[in-house]
Write an enzyme that holds these catalytic residues in place. Structure first.
Site: not given
Ligand SMILES: NC(=O)c1ccc[n+]([C@@H]2O[C@H](COP(=O)([O-])OP(=O)(O)OC[C@H]3O[C@@H](n4cnc5c(N)ncnc54)[C@H](O)[C@@H]3O)[C@@H](O)[C@H]2O)c1
Length: 325
Positions: A96, A103, A106, A149
């Site tokens: 992912t 993707n 791109g 991750y």
């Molecule tokens: N919440 C935090 O504290 C935090 C900290 C650092 C980084 N982030 C980054 O922020 C982003 C959002 O985090 P979040 O806390 O909202 O997490 P979350 O898990 O609630 O949201 C991630 C979303 O991505 C979707 N997803 C996962 N794999 C996918 C795929 N292959 N195709 C399409 N959708 C996909 C999930 O269904 C989900 O809705 C992430 O990239 C995470 O790494 C979050």
């Protein structure tokens, strides 16, 4: 605002915790939002209130496959974010981050869209430098259970900067530190949601280690504001830029604050630390202040109150007759 003057903004992972708040804010400010999600950790419930809005569109799609849409800006948030979620299928987590970045980059190349990557403080690993400035290269264990991750996100950053240098893409990389607030998944094993749920049900609150490890927590509204400001910066600002809250608190103090605010009778219990759990993590935020004019403004007391209110409402709704589970 006319139809044509609206920006078409893609939010991948838009049905997740951060993504759903971001979609909401972008619509409020007058953008047309396409939310793409495969619902791996996000839910339709998170965006149910937006479905009737003519400026919101929800598409089920996995970012590890190419996507062909016409778009002006891309916020790439798709990726499970909490250890319990990203370790459930580590190969898919790396895919992912890496295939998803390829993707979406791109797509940005084809459409000329500006693209922002939701990177993470986990790129710093278990750091020897406190607080962590963007210039710090990090100390990540490439073989451990968190590597899918951490290394996936590091590789995504590399791809962003290679597309910037090689293809002249307009990129933005935001390194997000621990964020909390309404719509965190209740099963994500994160410390804030865990503590609140345990406190609301008067169960013992589990602390890993001795509770003296520190964390810093940013409220979701502040974080979303930072992401939007980052996207709106001039093209020469690529980041990486740390976004988070520098106020440090020990895990034990957090547990005590949650108990106090929920009026819970929960006791604290202590369990061994999981592998590679960082002892301390705190953002250095001067770059965010200088280049985005941004600093978090919600203190922990207010943010916790709003998050507890959300979980209390959810908890009460789920406990209501006919809504079991
Ligand atoms: N919440 C935090 O504290 C935090 C900290 C650092 C980084 N982030 C980054 O922020 C982003 C959002 O985090 P979040 O806390 O909202 O997490 P979350 O898990 O609630 O949201 C991630 C979303 O991505 C979707 N997803 C996962 N794999 C996918 C795929 N292959 N195709 C399409 N959708 C996909 C999930 O269904 C989900 O809705 C992430 O990239 C995470 O790494 C979050």
């Amino acid at each position: 605002m006319t139809y044509t003057s609206r920006k078409r903004v893609l939010v991948t992972g838009g049905a997740g915790f951060l993504g759903s708040h971001l979609c909401e804010r972008l619509i409020e400010r007058g953008d047309d939002v396409l939310c793409v999600d495969n619902f791996y950790t996000g839910t339709k419930d998170n965006v149910a209130h937006l479905l009737e809005d003519p400026h919101f569109e929800l598409m089920r799609h996995d970012v590890t496959f190419p996507l062909y849409v016409e778009i002006d800006e891309i916020y790439n948030l798709a990726c499970p974010a909490s250890p319990v979620h990203y370790q459930r299928d580590p190969v898919q987590t790396t895919k992912t981050s890496v295939h998803g970045a390829i993707n979406m980059l791109g797509l940005a190349k084809r459409t000329g869209a500006k693209i922002l990557q939701a990177s993470t403080s986990e790129v710093y690993g278990d750091p020897e430098v406190h607080p962590q400035p963007e210039s710090y290269w990090g100390r990540v264990n490439p073989l451990g259970p968190r590597a899918c991750y951490d290394e996936g996100k590091r590789c995504a950053e590399t791809l962003f900067f290679d597309y910037f240098r090689q293809h002249g893409l307009r990129i933005k990389v935001a390194r997000i530190f621990n964020t909390y607030g309404p719509r965190m998944a209740p099963d994500d094993g994160r410390v804030v949601s865990n503590f609140i749920l345990q406190a609301l049900s008067d169960e013992p609150i589990t602390i890993f280690g001795d509770g003296r490890q520190t964390r810093s927590f940013c409220f979701v509204d502040d974080l979303v504001d930072g992401l939007i400001r980052m996207m709106d910066t001039p093209d020469d600002i690529t980041g990486p830029v740390n976004l988070g809250n520098a106020a440090e608190i020990t895990v034990r103090e957090l547990a005590e604050a949650v108990i106090e605010r929920t009026g819970s009778s929960s006791q604290l219990i202590f369990e061994p630390l999981p592998a590679d759990d960082p002892r301390q993590r705190r953002p250095e935020l001067s770059r965010a202040e200088e280049s985005l004019g941004w600093a978090p403004s919600t203190d922990l007391a207010e943010g916790l109150t709003r998050t507890i209110d959300y979980f209390r409402r959810k908890w009460t709704a789920n406990a209501a007759p006919g809504k079991a589970g």
